[in-house]
Design an enzyme around this catalytic site. Structure first.
Site, mmCIF file in Angstrom:
data_model
loop_
_atom_site.group_PDB
_atom_site.id
_atom_site.type_symbol
_atom_site.label_atom_id
_atom_site.label_comp_id
_atom_site.label_asym_id
_atom_site.label_seq_id
_atom_site.Cartn_x
_atom_site.Cartn_y
_atom_site.Cartn_z
ATOM 1 N N SER A 113 0.741 -0.973 -0.147
ATOM 2 C CA SER A 113 -0.415 -0.373 0.036
ATOM 3 C C SER A 113 0.771 0.971 0.018
ATOM 4 O O SER A 113 1.201 1.057 -1.046
ATOM 5 C CB SER A 113 -1.234 -0.283 1.158
ATOM 6 O OG SER A 113 -1.734 0.707 0.911
ATOM 7 N N HIS A 114 1.287 1.502 1.196
ATOM 8 C CA HIS A 114 1.389 3.240 1.055
ATOM 9 C C HIS A 114 2.902 3.156 1.809
ATOM 10 O O HIS A 114 3.319 4.099 1.521
ATOM 11 C CB HIS A 114 0.400 3.985 2.756
ATOM 12 C CG HIS A 114 -0.192 3.920 3.258
ATOM 13 N ND1 HIS A 114 -0.629 2.453 3.110
ATOM 14 C CD2 HIS A 114 0.917 3.726 4.718
ATOM 15 C CE1 HIS A 114 -0.824 2.239 4.626
ATOM 16 N NE2 HIS A 114 -0.366 2.456 5.770
ATOM 17 N N ASP A 278 -2.907 6.460 -3.112
ATOM 18 C CA ASP A 278 -1.372 5.865 -3.136
ATOM 19 C C ASP A 278 -0.573 4.556 -4.266
ATOM 20 O O ASP A 278 -1.021 4.073 -4.672
ATOM 21 C CB ASP A 278 -1.680 5.101 -1.311
ATOM 22 C CG ASP A 278 -2.525 4.083 -1.422
ATOM 23 O OD1 ASP A 278 -3.450 3.794 -2.612
ATOM 24 O OD2 ASP A 278 -2.614 2.653 -0.731
ATOM 25 N N ASP A 280 -1.923 1.676 -3.662
ATOM 26 C CA ASP A 280 -2.068 0.279 -4.485
ATOM 27 C C ASP A 280 -3.144 1.073 -5.191
ATOM 28 O O ASP A 280 -4.083 -0.171 -5.172
ATOM 29 C CB ASP A 280 -1.676 -0.794 -3.926
ATOM 30 C CG ASP A 280 -2.782 -0.502 -2.686
ATOM 31 O OD1 ASP A 280 -2.537 0.797 -2.208
ATOM 32 O OD2 ASP A 280 -3.203 -1.392 -2.210
ATOM 33 N N ASP A 282 -5.741 2.203 -3.784
ATOM 34 C CA ASP A 282 -7.145 2.533 -3.392
ATOM 35 C C ASP A 282 -7.257 3.597 -2.311
ATOM 36 O O ASP A 282 -8.260 3.671 -1.722
ATOM 37 C CB ASP A 282 -7.152 1.149 -2.673
ATOM 38 C CG ASP A 282 -5.939 1.177 -1.650
ATOM 39 O OD1 ASP A 282 -4.968 1.844 -1.186
ATOM 40 O OD2 ASP A 282 -6.374 0.036 -0.595
ATOM 41 N N ARG A 283 -6.482 4.352 -1.925
ATOM 42 C CA ARG A 283 -6.939 5.599 -0.589
ATOM 43 C C ARG A 283 -7.608 6.707 -1.937
ATOM 44 O O ARG A 283 -6.183 6.807 -3.269
ATOM 45 C CB ARG A 283 -4.759 5.937 -0.190
ATOM 46 C CG ARG A 283 -5.262 4.002 0.447
ATOM 47 C CD ARG A 283 -4.175 4.851 1.670
ATOM 48 N NE ARG A 283 -3.677 4.256 2.721
ATOM 49 C CZ ARG A 283 -3.404 4.173 3.995
ATOM 50 N NH1 ARG A 283 -3.309 5.333 4.436
ATOM 51 N NH2 ARG A 283 -3.724 3.100 4.758
ATOM 52 N N LYS A 377 -11.586 -0.087 -1.132
ATOM 53 C CA LYS A 377 -12.163 1.514 -1.117
ATOM 54 C C LYS A 377 -10.463 1.663 -2.201
ATOM 55 O O LYS A 377 -10.315 0.843 -3.006
ATOM 56 C CB LYS A 377 -11.088 1.661 -0.075
ATOM 57 C CG LYS A 377 -9.718 1.562 0.054
ATOM 58 C CD LYS A 377 -9.338 1.871 1.421
ATOM 59 C CE LYS A 377 -7.725 1.732 1.254
ATOM 60 N NZ LYS A 377 -7.624 1.110 2.840
ATOM 61 N N ARG A 497 -1.667 5.455 17.075
ATOM 62 C CA ARG A 497 -2.896 6.003 15.842
ATOM 63 C C ARG A 497 -3.931 7.000 17.313
ATOM 64 O O ARG A 497 -4.398 5.836 18.048
ATOM 65 C CB ARG A 497 -3.591 5.162 15.223
ATOM 66 C CG ARG A 497 -2.922 4.409 14.459
ATOM 67 C CD ARG A 497 -3.357 4.512 13.379
ATOM 68 N NE ARG A 497 -2.641 3.810 11.960
ATOM 69 C CZ ARG A 497 -1.356 4.322 11.288
ATOM 70 N NH1 ARG A 497 -0.690 4.828 10.963
ATOM 71 N NH2 ARG A 497 -0.919 2.950 10.417
#
Ligand code: G1P
Ligand code: ZN
Length: 544
Positions: A113-114, A278, A280, A282-283, A377, A497
């Site tokens: 991902s990111h 991002d 991949d 999806d964001r 997403k 987080r």
């Protein structure tokens, strides 16, 4: 070509996290490491004979090598066909689209991902099921169980396949088809949005926009859709060519990492609309002229304006957000009188709700928004949704958001990340806070009094499956909320987080800086969790 059965030994660290198995590239390059996980996944599928498997990734370092390994193993495990995106490229939402469109039994998506890419950076692998969505926990747990008991995997000796030429090849008895990575996805987008309306918006040269693909997978998708099909000016998509190390950057669409885009959205001649996706795809992050749109607000706005979009004119069944996501969407759902579900962090929890027809739209504060058009997403989809709204309403993004706050009130939201903290100490901190939960109600921190506190426990309304310990929630008497959890996607150390949100209905107080509007909650969180004592940190590394 013959099947080879290779003896192997289990690795003890292959439990998938929030979104698949993510590790440093060097870890994946160890002999048998990737193979074990792939075989464990095939074993979890069960009978692979004759089935269709989709494979692709975000183009990061080791993507191509991994695809070659998976093809040989898929053939040796008896799959009827493997469909691969050209150049080994498939964005996460495009993989979901292709799995669904061609009735595959599932797909393997190679992505972290990111997270940054490159020989010293991260790699990842996740399995998506026949619905096109991330495998639910019972499947990921089965894959994990298989990784702990594996003794052999199946592969074969065959030459590398040409991943760049569209066409078919054969490995053992398996058809291997290289498909265009973009077409199926772009066609799906065209079936949802009003491309004619958007074309006239984008051909108006006074409407200047910019999409930052961050050297990651969405480049080819955005060029095809925005520039070719919708006629946006050439160069609208920046950093459009996927690179193995994302140009040395962090392919994470937020105000810190998408700074090139942020500069174009501010300054003397700011663009009207900006967006980024991002690693991949999806964001999404969306920006108006000099104006940041928080993902929690974005989800609420998409719902409030869904009736303007051809693909959602028929109505929205319901909506869902992950638990730490701000509650702006809940207000719109209440006004529309449709159900609003709360789920744990991670897209895998939305799949059941979508498959059961309970929700149409969903999202997370972490720049993830999507709908039941796929089961992931979808970054570009969110951007197109926004463009379609702007084209319909003929108003700048900023006005659309401001009007929304005036109508519904504003849910201030921010997330503070403390990255690379000592994993053991971070776990101790959460445990200590958990132990305090029963006594927190009624206690005062600065000007705030705790109303209630718990550890989020989810019961899936479709299949009754339960997920415990999904984040600590603390509600204050003034309607504020603090959520704390540890990231499940990191590859080294721990990331704490901390999420904050509070509702503000007063029309005079809608334009504040979220850090100021939420300052008392932020202070209270530090005091009750003793963040500094456990992490050594006074300030977060990333604020979104
Ligand atoms: C993060 C986000 C979460 C998202 C996931 C995958 O997970 O917080 O919302 O679904 O990445 O993109 P975390 O690292 O918090 O476990
Ligand atoms: Zn992603």
């Amino acid at each position: 070509m013959t099947i080879k059965v290779i003896a192997t030994q289990a690795f003890d660290n292959q439990r998938p996290g929030t979104s698949g198995l993510r590790k440093k590239v060097v870890e994946f390059q160890q002999p048998h490491y990737l193979e074990n996980f792939v075989q464990a996944t095939f074993n979890a599928i069960g009978d692979c004979n004759g089935k269709l498997l989709v494979v692709g990734g975000d183009g990061r370092y080791y993507n191509r090598q991994a695809v070659q390994i998976i093809v040989r193993m898929a053939a040796a495990n008896g799959f009827g066909k493997v469909m691969i995106g050209q150049g080994a490229i498939l964005s996460t939402p495009a993989a979901s689209c292709v799995i669904r469109k061609y009735n595959a039994c599932g797909g393997i998506v190679l992505s972290a991902s990111h997270n940054p890419g490159g020989p010293d950076e991260d790699f990842g692998i996740k399995f998506n099921g026949a619905n096109g969505g991330p495998a639910p926990e019972k499947v990921t747990e089965e894959i994990f169980a298989n990784t702990t008991s594996i003794t052999e995997y199946r592969t074969c000796e065959s030459a590398d396949i040409d991943l760049d030429a569209i066409g078919s090849a054969r490995v053992l008895d398996t058809d291997v088809e290289i498909i265009d990575s973009v077409t199926d996805y772009a066609d799906l987008m065209e079936s949802i949005f009003d491309f004619d309306k958007m074309r006239s918006l984008l051909s108006n040269r006074r409407f200047r926009m910019c999409f930052d693909a961050m050297h990651a997978v969405t480049g080819p998708y955005a060029v095809e859709i925005l520039e070719k099909r919708l006629g946006a000016a050439e160069g609208t998509v920046m950093n459009a060519v996927p690179s193995e190390d994302f140009g040395g950057g962090h392919p994470d669409p937020n105000l810190v990492h998408a700074h090139e885009l942020v500069e174009r959205m501010n300054g003397v001649e700011p663009m009207a609309f900006g967006a980024a996706s991002d690693g991949d795809g999806d964001r999404n992050m969306v920006l108006g002229s000099g104006f940041y749109i928080n993902p929690c607000d974005s989800l609420a706005l998409l719902l409030a304006n869904a009736h303007l979009i051809p693909g959602y004119k028929g109505g929205v069944n319901g909506v869902a957000r992950s638990m730490p996501t701000g509650r702006a969407v809940d207000r719109v759902a209440a006004a529309l009188d449709i159900p609003c579900y709360e789920t744990p962090t991670g897209w895998k929890f939305f799949g059941n709700l979508m498959d059961a027809g309970k929700i149409t739209l969903c999202g997370e504060e972490s720049f993830g928004t999507g709908s039941d058009h796929v089961r992931e997403k979808d970054g570009l989809w969110a951007v197109l949704f926004w463009l379609n709204i702007i084209a319909e309403r003929n108003q700048p993004a900023r006005t659309i958001v401001r009007d929304h706050w005036t109508q519904y009130g504003r849910d201030y939201f921010t997330r503070h990340d403390f990255e690379g903290v000592d994993a053991a100490r971070a776990a101790e901190m959460i445990d200590a806070l958990r132990a305090k939960l029963p006594s927190l109600a009624g206690q005062t921190f600065g000007e705030l009094t705790v109303e209630s506190a718990d550890d989020y426990h989810y019961v899936d309304p479709v299949d009754g499956s339960e997920s415990a310990k999904q984040g600590i929630r603390i509600y204050t008497q003034d309607g504020g909320r603090i959520v704390m959890r540890l990231s499940g996607t990191g590859t080294s150390g721990a990331t704490l987080r901390v999420y904050f949100d509070r509702y503000q209905p007063d029309p005079a107080l809608l334009g504040q800086d979220p850090q100021k509007a939420l300052a008392s909650l932020i202070e209270a969180a530090h005091a009750m969790a003793c963040i500094e004592q456990y992490t050594g940190r006074v300030r977060p590394d990333v604020i979104t």
